[in-house]
Enzyme design. Structure first.
Site, PDB file in Angstrom:
ATOM      1  N   TRP A 207       3.263 -11.365  -4.827  1.00 23.38           N
ATOM      2  CA  TRP A 207       4.285 -10.377  -5.165  1.00 23.38           C
ATOM      3  C   TRP A 207       5.580 -10.650  -4.397  1.00 23.38           C
ATOM      4  O   TRP A 207       5.570 -11.015  -3.227  1.00 23.38           O
ATOM      5  CB  TRP A 207       3.775  -8.967  -4.840  1.00 23.38           C
ATOM      6  CG  TRP A 207       4.715  -7.878  -5.247  1.00 23.38           C
ATOM      7  CD1 TRP A 207       4.779  -7.254  -6.458  1.00 23.38           C
ATOM      8  CD2 TRP A 207       5.722  -7.264  -4.439  1.00 23.38           C
ATOM      9  NE1 TRP A 207       5.756  -6.299  -6.466  1.00 23.38           N
ATOM     10  CE2 TRP A 207       6.357  -6.274  -5.227  1.00 23.38           C
ATOM     11  CE3 TRP A 207       6.154  -7.445  -3.135  1.00 23.38           C
ATOM     12  CZ2 TRP A 207       7.385  -5.475  -4.756  1.00 23.38           C
ATOM     13  CZ3 TRP A 207       7.199  -6.653  -2.650  1.00 23.38           C
ATOM     14  CH2 TRP A 207       7.793  -5.686  -3.457  1.00 23.38           C
TER      15      TRP A 207
ATOM     16  N   GLU B 232       2.703   7.105  -9.079  1.00 19.93           N
ATOM     17  CA  GLU B 232       3.471   6.010  -9.640  1.00 19.93           C
ATOM     18  C   GLU B 232       3.251   5.955 -11.145  1.00 19.93           C
ATOM     19  O   GLU B 232       2.287   6.497 -11.669  1.00 19.93           O
ATOM     20  CB  GLU B 232       3.022   4.667  -9.053  1.00 19.93           C
ATOM     21  CG  GLU B 232       3.151   4.506  -7.559  1.00 19.93           C
ATOM     22  CD  GLU B 232       2.788   3.095  -7.126  1.00 19.93           C
ATOM     23  OE1 GLU B 232       3.700   2.373  -6.708  1.00 19.93           O
ATOM     24  OE2 GLU B 232       1.602   2.719  -7.198  1.00 19.93           O
TER      25      GLU B 232
ATOM     26  N   ASP C 178       2.987  -4.890 -13.183  1.00 19.66           N
ATOM     27  CA  ASP C 178       3.068  -3.804 -14.162  1.00 19.66           C
ATOM     28  C   ASP C 178       3.638  -4.229 -15.521  1.00 19.66           C
ATOM     29  O   ASP C 178       4.651  -4.940 -15.589  1.00 19.66           O
ATOM     30  CB  ASP C 178       3.963  -2.686 -13.643  1.00 19.66           C
ATOM     31  CG  ASP C 178       3.565  -2.166 -12.294  1.00 19.66           C
ATOM     32  OD1 ASP C 178       2.667  -2.753 -11.666  1.00 19.66           O
ATOM     33  OD2 ASP C 178       4.168  -1.166 -11.846  1.00 19.66           O
TER      34      ASP C 178
ATOM     35  N   GLN D 150       6.537  -7.089 -14.766  1.00 19.85           N
ATOM     36  CA  GLN D 150       6.939  -7.439 -13.416  1.00 19.85           C
ATOM     37  C   GLN D 150       6.502  -8.872 -13.123  1.00 19.85           C
ATOM     38  O   GLN D 150       5.324  -9.202 -13.275  1.00 19.85           O
ATOM     39  CB  GLN D 150       6.298  -6.493 -12.414  1.00 19.85           C
ATOM     40  CG  GLN D 150       6.588  -5.014 -12.661  1.00 19.85           C
ATOM     41  CD  GLN D 150       7.942  -4.602 -12.132  1.00 19.85           C
ATOM     42  OE1 GLN D 150       8.092  -4.341 -10.956  1.00 19.85           O
ATOM     43  NE2 GLN D 150       8.929  -4.560 -13.001  1.00 19.85           N
TER      44      GLN D 150
ATOM     45  N   ASP E  97      -0.999   5.971  -5.861  1.00 18.80           N
ATOM     46  CA  ASP E  97      -0.681   4.939  -4.879  1.00 18.80           C
ATOM     47  C   ASP E  97      -1.740   4.874  -3.782  1.00 18.80           C
ATOM     48  O   ASP E  97      -2.037   3.798  -3.246  1.00 18.80           O
ATOM     49  CB  ASP E  97       0.698   5.233  -4.280  1.00 18.80           C
ATOM     50  CG  ASP E  97       1.220   4.111  -3.413  1.00 18.80           C
ATOM     51  OD1 ASP E  97       0.675   3.000  -3.480  1.00 18.80           O
ATOM     52  OD2 ASP E  97       2.184   4.340  -2.664  1.00 18.80           O
TER      53      ASP E  97
ATOM     54  N   TRP F  36       3.098 -14.941 -10.252  1.00 16.49           N
ATOM     55  CA  TRP F  36       2.621 -13.565 -10.130  1.00 16.49           C
ATOM     56  C   TRP F  36       3.129 -12.680 -11.261  1.00 16.49           C
ATOM     57  O   TRP F  36       4.282 -12.776 -11.697  1.00 16.49           O
ATOM     58  CB  TRP F  36       3.101 -12.974  -8.806  1.00 16.49           C
ATOM     59  CG  TRP F  36       2.894 -11.500  -8.672  1.00 16.49           C
ATOM     60  CD1 TRP F  36       3.728 -10.506  -9.107  1.00 16.49           C
ATOM     61  CD2 TRP F  36       1.772 -10.834  -8.081  1.00 16.49           C
ATOM     62  NE1 TRP F  36       3.195  -9.268  -8.820  1.00 16.49           N
ATOM     63  CE2 TRP F  36       2.001  -9.439  -8.188  1.00 16.49           C
ATOM     64  CE3 TRP F  36       0.610 -11.285  -7.457  1.00 16.49           C
ATOM     65  CZ2 TRP F  36       1.099  -8.497  -7.696  1.00 16.49           C
ATOM     66  CZ3 TRP F  36      -0.282 -10.333  -6.974  1.00 16.49           C
ATOM     67  CH2 TRP F  36      -0.035  -8.961  -7.091  1.00 16.49           C
TER      68      TRP F  36
ATOM     69  N   THR G 129       9.528  -1.057 -12.238  1.00 16.86           N
ATOM     70  CA  THR G 129       8.972  -0.541 -13.485  1.00 16.86           C
ATOM     71  C   THR G 129       9.934   0.376 -14.233  1.00 16.86           C
ATOM     72  O   THR G 129      10.660   1.177 -13.633  1.00 16.86           O
ATOM     73  CB  THR G 129       7.655   0.187 -13.194  1.00 16.86           C
ATOM     74  OG1 THR G 129       6.692  -0.774 -12.780  1.00 16.86           O
ATOM     75  CG2 THR G 129       7.123   0.912 -14.412  1.00 16.86           C
TER      76      THR G 129
END
Length: 636
Positions: free
Chosen positions: A142, A297, A118, A134, A330, A115, A178
């Protein structure tokens, strides 16, 4: 050549593309269609039966299979699980290994497996572009978020490096999330990032290179005094994340940065000041707030020049400068931006047009695109934009193929001096190094209801530039009052015909056109005679598989006097990045075909308008694969 097929009793409501026969050497006339109507009907019945019935021999339905769990929401970040808008979460598809292997991109950056989401802390250092991202080192879902790290000389060919940071401290044990890099005048690099603590509190932490003389920046040190910022009073412990690159303040030695948050349903950007990146002060008020937009975000904030063709360092301010405020919402997983004026002394940003404020106006990308991040490239004096392109298939399919998500092709960002309202996004010039030889150049006259096959060696890896010239008499004389409120997302896609559209390009189609992804313009004219152009990408028939995203994406795009309708498409297997009018409007599509794979993918241009002819001027380059691999261990 072009073949036309329409329902003579209701041509405005039904339209089906038919491919040429292999030995076809000329465009079939509409006059002979009636003579072969029966055979065409039988062909269409066979070709489209699985779609119309939402079934196929490979379809597996299990009413007992649960919907995939939410991932990230309990920790206060956006849901990382794709939710099928068609509601078929209980439907699975028997993907073959060949289909899944085909989906992997050839020139977009993605890890070898597992996975990714960001983009983080992009920067240029001692001859290398650095991208952090990420990453889950364990699975293609995730979780266990770590900072992956890769370097490149040209933003196209990448070398994987060892992880930059892992979740190993109490202040980031539930995720190294992040962050952004700030490069100080003496060359020091300050990397601020969000950590998810052992109590699921979002805090900001500092890291820096262990050896600044190392061009690869292999080793990173977490500041022993972390966290350097905790949620202030009135801000939720799960609503405080994603620090920006800092910019210089009005006082000597002062640095400012912003962090996204919310108060109720109002999205806000908090501003902190620091002189050393280890102690911070929250400034009064907020940089900006927009009611009804929810949690912000991955906020980004940077200047753009209204005069020059090159772009500006993050700290630049003064005459001839506008500032861009961008927030990833978000609530709807969309990246919005607005252009405005920044008052450094008052620490306030004001949009040029309140109706196009951040979160309620323009988007960076109208497709599958989120959590974007820019950085200033001092090598070429340009601003580069990265964005996360997530999956829109099932979690089980991602686990089966062993990877999930890619990064967009890096884009340059410029202020659109012609409109004064938009940014211009364009693939970095380095992508052209992948063009294999001379382009295929063709001019195609497209009458209403026509389609033409464009013969290419491989339709899965292409760089396509097309400009369309619409019949001027039709464009000036026609009014479609019932189409004045046209919207890509509710239009019904490319099958919905109007007098002045749609017309465009069909990518990743199979020979029978049972799977296809049209990218197109649609011109609507209201009773006042004003024309409005829309740029759309239709995924409704991109795949016969259930449980994948099949939306129609898009928005209006300004087309100024004297401009032709133009688009550029980067096709890379399951990714299509589409740029209209030099990048005023951009759409990223994720597609998962079952038939248009391997050598079966085809490319077409089409005109599905009912009352206007279109001339298409086409350039097509085949693209080679990028060299993306691990850095040689002996050289580390």
């Amino acid at each position: 050549m072009a073949t036309q097929c329409y329902d003579p009793e209701n041509s405005a409501s039904h339209y089906t593309f038919l491919p040429d026969q292999p030995d076809s050497g000329h465009r079939k006339s509409l006059k002979i269609i009636s003579g072969i109507f029966l055979s065409v009907f039988l062909l269409l019945s066979v070709a489209f039966f699985p779609i119309l019935n939402n079934q196929s021999p490979d379809l597996q339905i299990d009413s007992r299979s649960p919907a995939p769990p939410s991932r990230g929401v309990s920790q206060g970040v956006s849901d990382k699980t794709f939710r099928d808008v068609a509601g078929s979460s209980h439907v699975s598809y028997a993907w073959s290994n060949a289909m899944l292997s085909w989906q992997r991109t050839a020139y977009h950056f993605q890890p070898q497996k597992n996975w990714m989401n960001d983009p983080n802390g992009p920067l240029y250092h001692k001859g290398w572009y650095h991208l952090f991202y990420q990453y889950n080192p364990d699975l293609a879902i995730w979780g266990n978020i770590t900072w992956g790290h890769a370097v490149s000389k040209d933003l196209i060919h990448w070398l994987y490096l060892p992880f930059a940071m892992v979740p190993d401290q109490w202040y980031d044990i539930n995720g190294v999330w992040t962050g952004s890099a700030t490069i100080l005048p003496d060359g020091q690099i300050m990397m601020l990032y969000t950590g998810d603590t052992d109590d699921y509190v979002q805090v900001q932490n500092l890291a820096y290179p262990a050896n600044l003389s190392d061009p690869l920046l292999l080793d990173w040190v977490k500041y022993k005094g972390n966290p350097v910022l905790v949620p202030p009073p009135g801000i939720g412990v799960k609503d405080f994340r994603d620090p920006t690159t800092a910019w210089t303040g009005p006082q000597n030695g002062q640095w400012l940065l912003t962090i996204g948050s919310k108060i109720g349903k109002t999205g806000i950007a908090l501003v902190y000041e620091t002189s050393n990146f280890t102690s911070f002060k929250l400034l009064d008020g907020v940089l900006h707030a927009v009611p009804g937009t929810g949690m912000w975000e991955c906020v980004d904030f940077y200047p753009v020049s209204t005069k020059k063709t090159n772009e500006l360092d993050t700290s630049y301010n003064g005459p001839g400068v506008k500032h861009v405020l961008k927030a990833s919402l978000d609530d709807n997983k969309q990246d919005h931006y607005a252009i405005g004026t920044y008052d450094l002394a008052e620490n306030k940003w004001t949009p040029d047009n309140p109706e196009l404020d951040c979160g309620i106006g323009l988007r960076l990308d109208y497709g599958k695109y989120y959590a974007s991040k820019t950085f200033y490239d001092p090598k070429k004096e340009r601003r580069i934009l990265w964005g996360w392109i997530g999956e829109t298939d099932s979690e089980s399919a991602d686990l089966q193929k062993g990877w999930a998500s890619v990064q967009s092709i890096p884009r340059t960002v410029l202020y659109d001096k012609k409109t004064g309202t938009h940014l211009l996004q364009w693939p970095v010039e380095e992508i052209e190094s992948l063009r294999a030889g001379d382009p295929i150049v063709k001019e195609v006259d497209l009458q209403p209801g026509s389609i033409e096959l464009l013969r290419v060696d491989s339709a899965a890896e292409l760089d396509i530039e097309v400009s369309f010239e619409v019949d001027k008499v039709a464009l000036q004389g026609i009014i479609e009052a019932d189409r004045a409120g046209f919207s890509c997302s509710t239009s019904g896609g490319a099958a919905s015909r109007g007098i002045l559209g749609p017309f465009g390009v069909i990518v990743i189609a199979d020979q029978t056109l049972s799977e296809l992804t049209p990218v197109y313009f649609y011109i609507s004219k209201g009773a006042d005679g004003r024309a409005e152009t829309h740029f759309c990408a239709d995924q409704t028939r991109s795949s016969e598989a259930p449980g994948v995203g099949k939306q129609v994406y898009g928005s209006s795009v300004p087309v100024l006097d004297g401009e032709k309708h133009s688009m550029r498409l980067l096709v890379d297997h399951s990714i299509v990045e589409s740029f209209a009018q030099g990048g005023r409007t951009v759409i990223t599509s994720r597609i998962y075909p079952t038939k248009a794979v391997d050598g079966a993918a085809r490319l077409f241009v089409f005109n599905n308008a009912t009352g206007a002819s279109v001339t298409a001027s086409v350039k097509i380059w085949s693209l080679e694969s990028a060299n993306i691999r691990s850095f040689p261990l002996q050289d580390l």
